[in-house]
Every structure is written in C-alpha cells, then in structure tokens.
Design a protein around this motif. Structure first.
Motif, PDB file in Angstrom:
ATOM      1  N   ASP A   2      37.669  31.097   4.835  1.00 22.09           N
ATOM      2  CA  ASP A   2      36.955  31.208   4.487  1.00 22.09           C
ATOM      3  C   ASP A   2      37.604  32.971   3.764  1.00 22.09           C
ATOM      4  N   ILE A   3      37.683  33.623   2.474  1.00 24.58           N
ATOM      5  CA  ILE A   3      37.862  34.873   2.372  1.00 24.58           C
ATOM      6  C   ILE A   3      36.623  35.352   2.236  1.00 24.58           C
ATOM      7  N   ASP A   4      36.454  37.080   2.671  1.00 23.25           N
ATOM      8  CA  ASP A   4      35.405  37.341   2.423  1.00 23.25           C
ATOM      9  C   ASP A   4      35.663  38.627   1.556  1.00 23.25           C
ATOM     10  N   ILE A   5      35.200  39.236   0.743  1.00 27.16           N
ATOM     11  CA  ILE A   5      35.317  40.076   0.087  1.00 27.16           C
ATOM     12  C   ILE A   5      34.610  41.268   0.041  1.00 27.16           C
ATOM     13  N   ALA A  57      40.387  41.833   0.494  1.00 25.84           N
ATOM     14  CA  ALA A  57      39.797  40.868   0.359  1.00 25.84           C
ATOM     15  C   ALA A  57      40.699  40.555   2.411  1.00 25.84           C
ATOM     16  N   VAL A  58      39.212  39.907   2.890  1.00 27.17           N
ATOM     17  CA  VAL A  58      39.431  39.621   4.698  1.00 27.17           C
ATOM     18  C   VAL A  58      39.387  38.199   4.707  1.00 27.17           C
ATOM     19  N   ASP A  59      39.986  37.694   5.678  1.00 24.80           N
ATOM     20  CA  ASP A  59      40.226  36.028   6.237  1.00 24.80           C
ATOM     21  C   ASP A  59      40.083  36.482   8.593  1.00 24.80           C
ATOM     22  N   GLY A  60      38.850  36.674   8.826  1.00 23.19           N
ATOM     23  CA  GLY A  60      38.883  37.449   9.377  1.00 23.19           C
ATOM     24  C   GLY A  60      39.382  38.594   9.578  1.00 23.19           C
TER      25      GLY A  60
END
Length: 168
Positions: A2-5, A57-60
């Motif tokens: 998942d990508i978190d914003i 935008a982060v992945d982990g």
C-alpha cells in the motif's frame, strides 16, 4: 504494498528533496541540468513546508514521491487567486511510477482543498512535456486554462508553463 499519503516529516525532507530534484533532472525538465537555479528550490523541502503543506507518498518507510499543497495565495503560490488552492512540485521517483502514486498525491491535494474553507478551485502549472501528469489531471477532472499560462523566466527564455484548474 500500500501507498500512504501524509504530511512529510522533517526527517524525510532530505530524501524528498533529492527525489524531487532527481525526477525533474531525469525527465529533462530543467533546462540547465545540475546548474539550473530551480534545482535548489526543488531540494529545499524545509522552505516549502514552512509556507505550505508538503505531502509525501510512502511505501513503508520508502519515500516514493511528494507534492506541495498551497492552500491559497501566499509565498508558495505561483498562480493561486483568492479562493483557490494550488498544487506545486509534484514528483514521483522511479520506484513509485506506474503504481498510482502521482494520482494519489493529486487526489490528496484536492481533498485538502475541499476541506479548506472557501476554496472554489485547485490550480496548477505544468510543463508541456509532463505528459503523464497531464493524463492524471485530465482523469481527475482538471481542465486547461490557457489564458493563465505563464513563464517563470525572463521573456528571453523560451518556456511557457501550462495551467490547469479543477472547480470544486
């Protein structure tokens, strides 16, 4: 994955600044390469974060991209008028491309604009060669506003930024 914003953390400013500069350089968006004066602005995430909201935008823990959300006219706005929010310096690194990262960042800005009282539109400027970004903007309902196109450089330079607007 998942990508978190979310809002960028100060500890991520360096990585995001480097990613933003690298994305613009690798895509040929800076006329003078490493000597381009705008490169310093792209790397200076702390300056942007002091005057606007920088989203990441982060992945982990891996930074995939970022954008600057400007809630209205002010020091970070290029074209925003009263009642308008502005999107600036959208950049996605290689690891985030093709995963919807850019679109997720733009959507987050639109949602922030909707949550900011009195905003009637979101505006942005883009280079004519940023075709992937143009597709994102069109998919999300932004329309071209050629009457607002402008040049950030003296008239001797041949660069015109295209403008888009999303009415909220």
């Amino acid at each position: 994955m998942d990508i978190d914003i979310r809002t960028a953390l100060p500890a991520e400013f360096g990585a995001l600044g480097d990613l933003t500069a690298r994305a613009y350089l690798d895509d040929g968006l800076l006329d003078f390469g490493e000597s381009d004066a705008y490169l310093h602005e792209l790397r200076d995430v702390a300056k942007r974060a002091a005057a606007a909201e920088v989203l990441v935008a982060v992945d982990g823990e891996r930074v995939l991209g970022g954008v600057t959300f400007v809630p209205g006219p002010g020091p970070m706005a290029d074209i925003a008028r009263p009642g308008e929010a502005e999107i600036r310096m959208l950049a996605v690194g290689r690891a985030g491309r093709g995963r919807g990262t850019g679109e997720a960042l733009v959507r987050a800005c639109v949602e922030r604009a909707r949550g900011t009282g009195g905003r009637t539109a979101v505006v942005l400027s883009t280079q004519s060669t940023m075709h992937a970004a143009h597709r994102i903007y069109a998919r999300l309902g932004f329309v071209r506003t050629p009457e607002r196109d402008w040049s950030p450089l003296p008239e001797t330079a041949d660069i015109t930024l295209l403008t888009y607007q999303l009415t909220l």
